[in-house]
Scaffold this active site. Structure first.
Site, PDB file in Angstrom:
ATOM      1  N   HIS A   7       0.559  -1.111   0.192  1.00 26.61           N
ATOM      2  CA  HIS A   7       0.016  -0.095   0.011  1.00 26.61           C
ATOM      3  C   HIS A   7       0.616   1.061  -0.053  1.00 26.61           C
ATOM      4  O   HIS A   7       2.100   1.348   0.061  1.00 26.61           O
ATOM      5  CB  HIS A   7      -1.108  -0.084   1.055  1.00 26.61           C
ATOM      6  CG  HIS A   7      -0.200   0.289   2.485  1.00 26.61           C
ATOM      7  ND1 HIS A   7      -0.075  -1.046   3.364  1.00 26.61           N
ATOM      8  CD2 HIS A   7       0.176   1.062   3.397  1.00 26.61           C
ATOM      9  CE1 HIS A   7       0.556  -0.913   4.307  1.00 26.61           C
ATOM     10  NE2 HIS A   7       0.683   0.608   4.547  1.00 26.61           N
ATOM     11  N   HIS A  79       4.066   7.057   3.791  1.00 24.15           N
ATOM     12  CA  HIS A  79       5.074   5.841   3.411  1.00 24.15           C
ATOM     13  C   HIS A  79       4.602   5.024   2.413  1.00 24.15           C
ATOM     14  O   HIS A  79       3.389   5.061   1.929  1.00 24.15           O
ATOM     15  CB  HIS A  79       5.139   5.352   4.921  1.00 24.15           C
ATOM     16  CG  HIS A  79       3.935   4.235   5.397  1.00 24.15           C
ATOM     17  ND1 HIS A  79       3.265   5.008   6.461  1.00 24.15           N
ATOM     18  CD2 HIS A  79       3.489   3.171   5.249  1.00 24.15           C
ATOM     19  CE1 HIS A  79       2.335   3.990   6.630  1.00 24.15           C
ATOM     20  NE2 HIS A  79       2.281   3.061   6.067  1.00 24.15           N
ATOM     21  N   GLU A 130       7.990   0.824   4.952  1.00 30.55           N
ATOM     22  CA  GLU A 130       7.464   0.104   5.758  1.00 30.55           C
ATOM     23  C   GLU A 130       7.599  -1.433   5.215  1.00 30.55           C
ATOM     24  O   GLU A 130       7.254  -1.452   3.934  1.00 30.55           O
ATOM     25  CB  GLU A 130       5.893   0.168   6.055  1.00 30.55           C
ATOM     26  CG  GLU A 130       5.237  -0.994   7.007  1.00 30.55           C
ATOM     27  CD  GLU A 130       3.939  -0.588   7.349  1.00 30.55           C
ATOM     28  OE1 GLU A 130       3.181   0.160   6.690  1.00 30.55           O
ATOM     29  OE2 GLU A 130       3.451  -1.190   8.278  1.00 30.55           O
TER      30      GLU A 130
END
Lengths: 134, 134
Positions: A7, A79, A130
């Site tokens: 994502h 992010h 991430e």
């Protein structure tokens, strides 16, 4: 090592307004909000055919998103989350190359109930990364 | 209306270093640089299993990326590119909803030789959105 882009997270000042905008103006499939107290955020996932957008709104002043929104009052990209098969192997490889893992370096359980780690944005072209084990 | 996430663009101060980092430290499939004088950038596409990352380095001071890097010297996420089936229909729907299309509102030919438009980041949570007709 890098797998799918799981994502892209976007911090937003008004989650209801941002969700409505993606649903009605951009015509995307928008899910219901999920409150994640342990992460200090409410999230809304938007399903695209190949990946997801994660809208993030801070739960309170202590949220990790609060300072970002103070710097970026309209919101902004926060992010990128990449999938990896083995998060401990990925971490060890990155640390051996000199990359900094945020926090104590141990994976936490993320929004998808899977182990995640964050890498220092200054080591990756100003991009907070991430890693999520899938 | 929104289709796939075609790519996430990251502006970088040193394209060779950023490419090497994604190739060797993050273990991704990194393509050769393409110079795009009409866009003022050199780009490197990184193939992920489900989408692409586009690393952008300015060609010169007049590049649209130069000011962004002056504000973000380490680099940073620059835009998201969503695919649409009909870019003129998408533009007209967005304009009718009050969203601002950058430039003269007419599609240009982007890095994939397809028509693209950019939407004003202030209308979309601080996120610069590119629409690409596929």
């Amino acid at each position: 090592m890098l797998g799918r882009l799981n994502h892209v997270a976007i911090a937003v000042p008004d989650l209801a307004a941002a969700s409505a905008q993606y649903r009605t103006i951009l015509g995307a499939e928008v899910n219901e909000p999920q409150v994640l107290p342990e992460h200090g955020v409410t999230v809304v996932f938007i399903n695209l055919p190949n990946t997801k957008i994660e809208l993030l709104e801070p739960l309170d002043e202590a949220s990790p998103i609060t300072a970002f929104l103070a710097m970026n009052p309209s919101g902004g990209m926060h992010h990128l989350c990449y999938e990896v098969e083995d998060i401990l192997a990925a971490r060890d490889r990155l640390k051996a190359e000199g990359a900094r893992v945020l926090g104590d370096g141990e994976p936490k359980i993320g929004a998808h109930n899977k182990p995640v780690l964050f890498l220092h944005p200054k080591d990756f072209n100003g991009t907070l990364i991430e890693l999520e084990q899938v």
